[in-house]
Design an enzyme around this catalytic site. Structure first.
Site, mmCIF file in Angstrom:
data_model
loop_
_atom_site.group_PDB
_atom_site.id
_atom_site.type_symbol
_atom_site.label_atom_id
_atom_site.label_comp_id
_atom_site.label_asym_id
_atom_site.label_seq_id
_atom_site.Cartn_x
_atom_site.Cartn_y
_atom_site.Cartn_z
ATOM 1 N N SER A 550 0.844 -1.188 0.000
ATOM 2 C CA SER A 550 0.000 0.000 0.000
ATOM 3 C C SER A 550 0.886 1.247 0.000
ATOM 4 C CB SER A 550 -0.956 -0.043 1.190
ATOM 5 O OG SER A 550 -1.982 0.903 1.051
ATOM 6 N N ASP A 636 -9.649 -3.479 -5.733
ATOM 7 C CA ASP A 636 -9.120 -2.633 -4.670
ATOM 8 C C ASP A 636 -9.658 -1.211 -4.831
ATOM 9 O OD1 ASP A 636 -7.582 -1.247 -2.809
ATOM 10 O OD2 ASP A 636 -5.746 -2.337 -3.286
ATOM 11 N N HIS A 668 -8.463 -4.605 -1.412
ATOM 12 C CA HIS A 668 -7.195 -4.085 -0.908
ATOM 13 C C HIS A 668 -6.491 -5.093 -0.009
ATOM 14 C CE1 HIS A 668 -4.355 -0.877 -0.195
ATOM 15 N NE2 HIS A 668 -4.481 -0.998 1.111
#
Length: 699
Positions: A550, A636, A668
């Site tokens: 991320s 995501d 995600h």
């Protein structure tokens, strides 16, 4: 399977901001519905499979190692709430948990039942049944009415974090007619059980509206009780532990506000506790002290590392009294209130801490619960009951499997309830964890946490090393245990965490010096850690693989451009590698709320230039990159698949050895189901071991 790398078609498009013209050849990939895009991602998957085909046996071996070390049929430690013990069971061969409860023996029963002594079990929700025939399953809300009669649950079957909310009669096991589509996570019953409060998201996937649903009515009759128009703010709703107030919490990255409503009047109007002030963050907790309703407010008004102020619940804007004063270097994170005690959570010296104050002995102050390991993580959790005489604590370290303890407030005794079983003869004495420090270019000392097998790593002999980093949102990477990591350690790999600026390990200043205009410190800190580990002989550049996910994926992309020679490989999971394109477009999910973290490049030319200088996608150039594996998910909503897809296409242009693996039905957090999650991690670890030259090594 394809042995040739996919070559993405170029369709140049211009982005013009602040006098800068950037030609983007791959922005066309943003069209998720495009057959050409789907075909391209599938071709990338086929290429990744072909390039890693020789690792198939290793992947299966790693999966079996994870599986064989995990106690598949297990039970979480029951948590008491009201008249019930709540817990989750897992069963060998089943992907998901089974949520259950059992009645307490009596009002003074605070000892959780053992696995073999549970009687009267009720299954509230079997995720395996709910997920049957579905490719993706995620539970986003789970609550039970105060009388224990009705269950609320909400499920996402796409990975886009939009949940369908339902109610179930626990006695019959039948769902009620109530169905609410498109909710965010975290829905709750009010104290009476007559109403459900939930949030919905706007087009940018930001929770912006709180709704009240009356049980037994159609969702079309639901009432909007709060809407936040400012796109920087994220909204949530809950019930205080005391069940005295309903609370709406809203916050940007730097400013927050709370509203309360007396739980006895669930259809009434919420009132603001402290009006929002730019740059002031606060959270509230209801307490009863000396018979008075109080609000304990954790805030940073004049206190960089936060303090706790005690104010009247009926007049919270009147001057309060300090309960926990500010102390530089001790970052106060939260306070929890119970009928007889308070629990304070904070950070000191890059480690989390927990302290308890007995309300019947307030002059004694908060007593920190001590732990003996040099590195550890601890947090209070699973403490829903207002009258409970114990504090449930979750503890672990790199070498100590996750443990659940009850701290008995009256005696100060810490009692072990359960430690995570690691099957196959795990011996913690074989493993060493320790702290080192690197020095950044500006003289700042950067903490590094390391763990390894003491019998497989020799001082002075460079060992293969897996270096993890994050460094954003004041999020701390604490020394926790992971079964999957043993597959690396048992092959002689050192696992290390670089606690770089932008995280929260060393307080608010540590965060402030790794965000917005100081964001480059995050990247240079990570490179400084890598070079410290190689210069000191712990490892060598050709035996060092970095990983981040991320925002940590942005870190990976940045250091790949900044110091490619420092790494043999880079694993980037759902990486935020095209930040400037995303943050320039307010219509994209979660963009405007990110401006406080990264800056606003749309309206500020200096921010634009800074972000352009470190954006991984925009700074790919002709040079020798380390091997790169990027992992993403097509659904995501936080870091769109298009970012790593574009980045990989650009890297391939300059001859980089790069693979892209896209989960075609996930969000995600990746795939759902524990076995699929283990297989995904086995894929990643196998690639890491291959880069380190250990693909044939066995533990």
């Amino acid at each position: 399977m394809s042995s040739q790398p996919p070559i993405a078609r170029k369709i140049p498009s211009e982005r013009i901001h602040h006098g800068d013209v950037f030609v983007d050849d791959y922005e066309w990939m943003r069209d998720k519905e495009s057959p050409e895009l789907v075909a391209h991602l599938e071709a990338e998957n086929a290429y990744a499979d072909a390039q890693t085909d020789e690792l198939a046996g290793l992947r299966e071996q790693l999966f079996e190692e994870i599986k064989n070390r995990t106690k598949e049929t297990d039970l979480s430690v029951p948590v008491r709430e009201g008249n019930w013990w709540y817990y989750t069971r897992t069963v060998e061969g089943k992907q998901y948990g089974i949520h259950c409860r059992a009645p307490i023996a009596g009002p003074d029963d605070w000892t959780p039942p053992a696995v073999d002594s549970i009687t009267g079990e009720q299954v509230l929700l079997d995720d395996n049944v709910e997920a049957e025939g579905i490719g993706f399953y995620s539970l986003g809300s789970f609550d039970v009415t105060g009388d224990g009669g009705t269950l609320l649950y909400a499920v996402d079957t796409e990975g886009d974090e939009r949940y369908t909310l339902r109610l179930r009669d626990i006695a019959t096991g039948e769902d009620l007619a109530d169905v609410v589509e498109g909710t965010a996570g975290g829905a709750v019953f009010d104290a009476t059980g007559r109403y459900v409060f939930y949030t919905t998201v706007d087009d940018a996937w930001r929770p912006d509206t709180v709704w009240r649903h009356e049980v037994g009515t159609a969702s079309t009759a639901d009432v909007s009780v709060f809407h936040e128009a400012d796109e920087r703010y994220w909204v949530g709703v809950g019930l205080t532990r005391s069940r005295r107030y309903l609370e709406i919490e809203l916050g940007s990255k730097i400013t927050s506000e709370a509203l309360l409503l007396d739980a006895a009047d669930p259809t009434g109007e919420f009132t603001v506790v402290w009006p929002r002030r730019e740059g002031i963050e606060y959270s509230i907790e209801h307490a009863v002290i000396d018979g008075d309703d109080r609000l304990l407010i954790v805030h940073n008004d004049g206190a960089v590392d936060f303090q706790v102020t005690d104010v009247s619940a009926t007049d919270p804007r009147a001057p309060g009294r300090p309960l926990v004063p500010h102390r530089a270097g001790t970052r106060i994170e939260s306070i929890d209130a119970f009928a007889g005690h308070l629990v304070l959570e904070y950070r000191r010296e890059a480690l989390p801490r927990v302290a308890v104050l007995r309300l019947d002995e307030p002059d004694d102050g908060f007593a920190e619960i001590p732990f003996s390991e040099e590195l550890f993580t601890v947090a209070a959790g699973g403490n829903p009951d207002w009258d409970q005489p114990v504090v449930r604590l979750h503890y672990g370290s790199f070498v100590t499997p996750s443990t659940v303890n009850d701290y008995h407030v009256s005696s100060g005794d810490l009692r072990l309830l359960k430690q995570q079983e690691v099957l196959g003869g795990y011996d913690p004495a074989l493993y060493v964890q320790r702290r080192e420090w690197a020095t950044a270019a500006d003289g700042t000392r950067i903490p590094i946490s390391l763990v390894y097998r003491g019998d497989l790593v020799t001082a002075g002999d460079p060992a293969p090393l897996h270096l993890y980093g994050y460094g954003s949102y004041e999020h701390s990477i604490d020394p926790g245990f992971a079964i999957s990591r043993l597959s690396l350690l048992d092959r002689g790999v050192i696992f290390a965490v670089a606690h770089v600026r932008g995280g929260g390990e060393l307080g608010r200043d540590w965060y402030e010096n790794g965000k917005t205009h100081t964001k480059r410190n995050t990247f240079t800190d990570f490179v400084a850690v890598a070079r410290h580990l190689t210069d000191s002989g712990v490892t060598s550049a050709d035996r060092l693989v970095a990983e981040g996910g991320s925002a940590g994926g942005l870190l990976m992309g940045a250091v790949a451009n900044l110091a490619p020679e420092a790494f043999a490989g880079i694993l980037a999971v759902v990486p935020f590698v095209d930040p400037l394109t995303s943050i320039l477009d307010p219509s994209l999910p979660l963009t405007v709320i990110e401006w406080d973290e990264w800056g606003d490049p749309l309206h500020n030319a200096d921010v634009y230039r800074l972000m352009k200088s470190y954006s991984p996608y925009e700074n790919v150039r002709e040079m020798r990159y380390p091997r790169i594996l990027a992992i993403t998910s097509i659904n995501d909503t936080r870091v769109l698949y298009v970012e790593p897809a574009k980045w990989v296409a650009r890297l391939r242009e300059v001859g980089a050895s790069v693979l892209l693996k896209t989960e075609m039905s996930a969000g995600h957090g990746g795939v759902s189901g524990r076995y699929e999650s283990w297989r995904k991690r086995a894929f990643e670890i196998a690639w890491v071991l291959d880069v380190l030259g250990l693909h044939t090594a066995r533990p």
